[in-house]
Design a protein around this motif. Sequence first.
Motif, short mmCIF file in Angstrom:
data_model
loop_
_atom_site.label_atom_id
_atom_site.label_comp_id
_atom_site.label_asym_id
_atom_site.label_seq_id
_atom_site.Cartn_x
_atom_site.Cartn_y
_atom_site.Cartn_z
N THR A 239 0.71 -1.34 0.12
CA THR A 239 -0.26 0.34 0.15
C THR A 239 0.98 1.68 0.14
O THR A 239 0.53 2.43 -1.10
CB THR A 239 -1.48 -0.21 1.76
N PHE A 240 1.88 1.56 0.88
CA PHE A 240 2.63 2.12 0.90
C PHE A 240 3.32 2.46 0.06
O PHE A 240 3.56 3.89 -1.03
CB PHE A 240 3.78 1.30 1.84
N LEU A 241 3.35 1.49 -1.15
CA LEU A 241 4.72 1.57 -3.08
C LEU A 241 3.42 2.09 -3.48
O LEU A 241 3.75 3.48 -4.30
CB LEU A 241 5.24 0.20 -3.07
N LYS A 242 2.53 1.96 -3.52
CA LYS A 242 1.19 2.50 -4.43
C LYS A 242 0.46 4.16 -4.12
O LYS A 242 0.72 4.60 -5.29
CB LYS A 242 0.11 1.36 -4.44
N ARG A 243 1.18 3.97 -2.93
CA ARG A 243 0.38 5.52 -2.51
C ARG A 243 1.59 6.36 -3.21
O ARG A 243 1.00 7.60 -3.51
CB ARG A 243 0.44 5.76 -1.01
N THR A 244 3.05 6.09 -2.25
CA THR A 244 3.74 7.32 -2.90
C THR A 244 4.05 7.02 -4.71
O THR A 244 4.81 8.31 -4.80
CB THR A 244 5.10 6.54 -2.47
N TYR A 245 4.46 6.20 -5.21
CA TYR A 245 5.01 6.06 -6.69
C TYR A 245 3.51 6.91 -7.36
O TYR A 245 3.24 7.02 -8.54
CB TYR A 245 4.59 4.32 -7.20
N ALA A 246 2.33 6.04 -7.49
CA ALA A 246 0.64 7.34 -7.98
C ALA A 246 1.47 8.83 -7.29
O ALA A 246 0.65 9.78 -8.46
CB ALA A 246 -0.09 7.22 -6.93
N HIS A 247 2.48 9.30 -6.83
CA HIS A 247 2.82 11.11 -6.53
C HIS A 247 3.48 11.04 -7.52
O HIS A 247 4.28 12.28 -7.52
CB HIS A 247 2.36 11.12 -5.15
N GLN A 248 4.81 10.23 -7.57
CA GLN A 248 5.89 10.27 -7.83
C GLN A 248 5.68 10.50 -8.91
O GLN A 248 6.73 10.83 -10.11
CB GLN A 248 7.19 8.68 -7.08
N PHE A 249 4.95 9.07 -9.91
CA PHE A 249 4.45 8.59 -11.05
C PHE A 249 3.91 8.53 -11.41
O PHE A 249 3.22 7.71 -11.91
CB PHE A 249 5.93 7.45 -10.85
N PRO A 250 2.86 10.48 -11.88
CA PRO A 250 1.54 9.84 -11.98
C PRO A 250 1.51 9.04 -13.41
O PRO A 250 1.41 9.70 -13.90
CB PRO A 250 0.62 11.66 -11.59
N HIS A 251 0.48 8.24 -13.50
CA HIS A 251 -0.87 7.68 -14.62
C HIS A 251 -1.40 8.36 -14.28
O HIS A 251 -2.00 8.81 -14.20
CB HIS A 251 -0.22 6.31 -13.95
N PRO A 252 -1.77 8.72 -16.29
CA PRO A 252 -3.03 9.41 -16.43
C PRO A 252 -4.41 7.96 -16.07
O PRO A 252 -5.41 9.19 -15.91
CB PRO A 252 -3.55 9.21 -18.11
N SER A 253 -4.20 6.98 -16.20
CA SER A 253 -5.34 6.34 -16.03
C SER A 253 -5.51 6.59 -14.27
O SER A 253 -6.84 5.75 -13.96
CB SER A 253 -5.13 4.63 -16.21
N GLY A 254 -4.61 7.27 -12.84
CA GLY A 254 -4.92 7.11 -11.28
C GLY A 254 -4.50 6.00 -10.99
O GLY A 254 -4.19 6.12 -9.59
N GLU A 255 -3.99 4.89 -11.85
CA GLU A 255 -3.14 4.04 -10.81
C GLU A 255 -1.80 3.40 -11.90
O GLU A 255 -2.15 3.42 -12.95
CB GLU A 255 -4.07 2.43 -11.21
N THR A 256 -0.78 4.59 -10.75
CA THR A 256 0.88 3.66 -10.86
C THR A 256 1.00 2.09 -11.25
O THR A 256 2.00 1.63 -11.83
CB THR A 256 1.66 4.51 -10.30
N ILE A 257 0.61 1.88 -10.15
CA ILE A 257 1.41 0.58 -10.00
C ILE A 257 -0.01 -0.55 -10.24
O ILE A 257 -0.82 -0.45 -9.18
CB ILE A 257 2.25 -0.57 -8.37
N LEU A 258 0.17 -1.58 -10.91
CA LEU A 258 -0.69 -2.62 -10.88
C LEU A 258 -0.42 -4.01 -9.69
O LEU A 258 -2.19 -4.80 -9.51
CB LEU A 258 -0.40 -3.59 -12.35
N GLU A 259 0.78 -3.52 -9.61
CA GLU A 259 1.05 -4.79 -8.96
C GLU A 259 1.94 -5.47 -8.50
O GLU A 259 3.19 -4.69 -8.87
CB GLU A 259 0.96 -6.31 -9.85
N VAL A 260 2.21 -6.30 -6.33
CA VAL A 260 3.39 -5.61 -6.09
C VAL A 260 3.35 -6.80 -5.34
O VAL A 260 2.45 -7.57 -5.28
CB VAL A 260 3.50 -4.61 -4.60
N ALA A 261 4.74 -7.75 -5.93
CA ALA A 261 4.67 -9.00 -5.57
C ALA A 261 4.98 -9.26 -3.95
O ALA A 261 5.06 -8.68 -3.34
CB ALA A 261 6.13 -9.21 -5.95
N SER A 262 3.83 -10.26 -3.48
CA SER A 262 3.91 -10.54 -2.78
C SER A 262 4.63 -10.92 -1.55
O SER A 262 4.22 -10.52 -0.50
CB SER A 262 2.27 -11.94 -2.92
N PRO A 263 5.12 -11.49 -2.22
CA PRO A 263 6.91 -12.37 -1.56
C PRO A 263 7.30 -10.85 -0.91
O PRO A 263 8.05 -10.87 0.70
CB PRO A 263 7.39 -13.01 -2.16
N MET A 264 7.02 -9.66 -1.21
CA MET A 264 8.13 -9.02 -0.99
C MET A 264 6.39 -7.93 -0.08
O MET A 264 7.20 -7.41 1.28
CB MET A 264 8.11 -7.90 -1.90
#
Length: 235
Positions: free
Chosen positions: A91-116
């Motif tokens: 959640t932290f990565l998705k939230r911070t990346y959305a601000h750092q690398f904004p995507h037109p769709s509003g969703e910058t990261i589609l998936e974060v590897a679950s083991p991490m």
Amino acid sequence: MINALDRLTFGAAFLQEIERQGYSVSLETDFDRVPKLALETGRTYQMPTFEIAKSHLTKTSAFWLFLYKDDLPVGTAAVIRQDLGSEPFGTFLKRTYAHQFPHPSGETILEVASPMADTVTGRLAYVGELNFHPSIRGRRELLGAFAQLLQLTAFMEWDIDWIYAFIGDRHMRARLDLVYGFSVAIPHAQTWNPPDPDVRSSSEWFVGSNQAQFEHSIRWRARELETAQRDKGKG
């Protein structure tokens, strides 16, 4: 668990290896000086997390370590402290990346590897801004000592649970995770919503160590260096 004296002893071993090869190190928290020093190593940009003009960095939350040959900086890396509290890492990565690398769709990261995402928790130290002058690339013992000293400094400065970085697939093929002394390596750490940002990639690896893994690794790394230095002294 290693104690403060152990950490000082291990740090001395890494410093001696760096100095034995004719280099020195300097810890930098004067953030106004960092861009110029980093540029001298050949790094021409800063990642958003470490972008001094936009980030609220303080001497208690971040530092740069520079590697010098005589008076010239030839290598650099930075560490920033991140306290997740109860927030999941994904959640932290998705939230911070959305601000750092904004995507037109509003969703910058589609998936974060679950083991991490399911493993990394608590108080973190994020390593970035690594850059080395072409003259020292491939000097694995030198770069390893520098990276281990960087991580040791972070663990000594802050009470952290994990230290981590993201490494490109090309560098992982050279096993830089082992050179830098990380214990965990997870491929395809996050999936970016196409197109990937210019400076990031969905093929990146997560590399890191929790406190116990780091202490185990650094103990043996330092002992190996001490043994090698003694053997060279006998020769």
